[in-house]
Scaffold this active site. Structure first.
Site, PDB file in Angstrom:
ATOM      1  N   ILE A  29     -19.227  25.913   4.498  1.00 39.12           N
ATOM      2  CA  ILE A  29     -17.811  26.081   4.139  1.00 39.12           C
ATOM      3  C   ILE A  29     -17.001  26.425   5.386  1.00 39.12           C
ATOM      4  CG2 ILE A  29     -18.199  28.516   3.473  1.00 39.12           C
ATOM      5  CD1 ILE A  29     -16.045  28.081   1.279  1.00 39.12           C
ATOM      6  N   LYS A  39     -11.506  25.437   2.535  1.00 39.00           N
ATOM      7  CA  LYS A  39     -10.440  26.129   1.796  1.00 39.00           C
ATOM      8  C   LYS A  39      -9.161  25.916   2.595  1.00 39.00           C
ATOM      9  CE  LYS A  39     -13.267  29.921  -0.054  1.00 39.00           C
ATOM     10  NZ  LYS A  39     -13.567  31.374   0.075  1.00 39.00           N
ATOM     11  N   ASP A  61     -23.995  32.240  -0.723  1.00 34.33           N
ATOM     12  CA  ASP A  61     -24.461  33.457  -1.364  1.00 34.33           C
ATOM     13  C   ASP A  61     -23.348  34.474  -1.557  1.00 34.33           C
ATOM     14  OD1 ASP A  61     -24.274  33.990   1.512  1.00 34.33           O
ATOM     15  OD2 ASP A  61     -25.098  35.945   0.987  1.00 34.33           O
ATOM     16  N   ASP A  80     -13.699  28.312   6.094  1.00 36.18           N
ATOM     17  CA  ASP A  80     -12.767  29.205   5.405  1.00 36.18           C
ATOM     18  C   ASP A  80     -11.554  29.387   6.320  1.00 36.18           C
ATOM     19  OD1 ASP A  80     -11.579  31.614   4.334  1.00 36.18           O
ATOM     20  OD2 ASP A  80     -13.394  31.932   3.201  1.00 36.18           O
ATOM     21  N   GLY A  87     -11.846  29.105   9.563  1.00 39.47           N
ATOM     22  CA  GLY A  87     -12.126  28.227  10.704  1.00 39.47           C
ATOM     23  C   GLY A  87     -12.557  28.986  11.946  1.00 39.47           C
TER      24      GLY A  87
HETATM   25  P1  XMP Z   1     -14.791  31.085   8.614  1.00 36.44           P
HETATM   26  O1  XMP Z   1     -13.683  31.963   8.094  1.00 36.44           O
HETATM   27  O2  XMP Z   1     -15.273  31.529   9.953  1.00 36.44           O
HETATM   28  O3  XMP Z   1     -15.956  31.345   7.587  1.00 36.44           O
HETATM   29  O4  XMP Z   1     -14.409  29.613   8.567  1.00 36.44           O
HETATM   30  C1  XMP Z   1     -17.088  30.606   7.569  1.00 36.44           C
HETATM   31  C2  XMP Z   1     -18.268  31.367   7.019  1.00 36.44           C
HETATM   32  O5  XMP Z   1     -17.892  32.428   6.102  1.00 36.44           O
HETATM   33  C3  XMP Z   1     -18.705  32.406   4.939  1.00 36.44           C
HETATM   34  N1  XMP Z   1     -17.858  32.166   3.737  1.00 36.44           N
HETATM   35  C4  XMP Z   1     -18.273  32.146   2.455  1.00 36.44           C
HETATM   36  N2  XMP Z   1     -19.492  32.334   1.900  1.00 36.44           N
HETATM   37  N3  XMP Z   1     -18.558  32.029  -0.262  1.00 36.44           N
HETATM   38  C5  XMP Z   1     -19.623  32.261   0.537  1.00 36.44           C
HETATM   39  O6  XMP Z   1     -20.715  32.412   0.010  1.00 36.44           O
HETATM   40  C6  XMP Z   1     -17.306  31.848   0.212  1.00 36.44           C
HETATM   41  O7  XMP Z   1     -16.379  31.614  -0.571  1.00 36.44           O
HETATM   42  C7  XMP Z   1     -17.160  31.906   1.648  1.00 36.44           C
HETATM   43  N4  XMP Z   1     -16.085  31.757   2.458  1.00 36.44           N
HETATM   44  C8  XMP Z   1     -16.553  31.929   3.727  1.00 36.44           C
HETATM   45  C9  XMP Z   1     -19.720  31.306   5.158  1.00 36.44           C
HETATM   46  O8  XMP Z   1     -20.914  31.889   5.619  1.00 36.44           O
HETATM   47  C10 XMP Z   1     -19.144  30.421   6.224  1.00 36.44           C
HETATM   48  O9  XMP Z   1     -20.104  29.803   7.055  1.00 36.44           O
HETATM   49 MG    MG Z   2     -22.768  34.179   3.383  1.00 39.28          MG
END
Ligand code: XMP
Ligand code: MG
Length: 181
Positions: A104, A134, A162, A106, A108
């Site tokens: 994912i 997202k 998870d 999120d 970035g």
């Molecule tokens: P960023 O914000 O760095 O986040 O793009 C990436 C990492 O954050 C975790 N992540 C999630 N894990 N459900 C999850 O289980 C979520 O909704 C979620 N959003 C972010 C994930 O490890 C990802 O690689």
């Molecule tokens: Mg995680």
């Protein structure tokens, strides 16, 4: 599909396994077409991407390699704060076509902090394939080239993702049910 509770939170079904598998077939076909004769090296970022990586890779029919890395963050000297480095990256990436596999994107931040280290190794190209994004949560200039699904800015679990260690083995994707939580 039923609602579930993991630790203290309630989740409701969001993507059925059939929908996930159908989308993965489409992504694999796209990558096959784009990387004909390029022998790409997939780099799957652990832990979250392992199920997506396995399912996608099974459907790649061109010559391709895969390797698995973990990202670790340490305090950098630059103003950008933390630097993210790869653990377990033994391949020579020079002149290789790299496809990063993420569960994912999120904000970035993770990929934004890791890309400079990857670029330093002088691959021929870098593209990003992510199971989920997202779009509303994005805060860094990261664009994925292959996206399974765009989802709302809510916590999800299942299919490798998870909540505090649990839920990775669910074959479907669940989303936080704020009403019930
Ligand atoms: P960023 O914000 O760095 O986040 O793009 C990436 C990492 O954050 C975790 N992540 C999630 N894990 N459900 C999850 O289980 C979520 O909704 C979620 N959003 C972010 C994930 O490890 C990802 O690689
Ligand atoms: Mg995680």
């Amino acid at each position: 599909m039923k609602n579930i509770t993991v630790h203290d939170k309630a989740f409701k079904p969001y993507l059925q396994k059939e929908a996930i598998q159908a989308r993965i077939l489409e992504l694999a076909a796209e990558i096959d077409k784009d990387y004909q004769d390029k022998q790409p090296l997939f780099l799957a970022i652990l832990n979250g991407s392992f199920i997506f990586a396995a399912d996608l890779f099974k459907h790649i029919t061109i010559e391709a390699e895969i390797s698995f890395i973990k990202l670790a963050s340490y305090k950098g000297t630059s103003s950008s704060g933390n630097v993210i480095t790869a653990i377990g990256l033994e391949e020579n990436l020079r002149d290789r076509h790299i496809i990063l596999l993420e569960d994912i994107i999120d904000t970035g931040k993770t990929l934004h902090s890791f890309l400079p280290e990857l670029i330093q190794r002088q691959p021929a190209s870098i593209k990003i394939a992510t199971f989920l994004t997202k779009p509303e949560a994005l805060q860094y200039p990261i664009t994925a080239d292959y996206v399974g699904f765009n989802i709302p800015d809510k916590f999800v679990l299942g299919y490798g993702l998870d909540y505090d260690g649990l839920g990775r083995n669910l074959p479907e994707l669940f989303i936080l049910d704020e009403v019930a939580s």
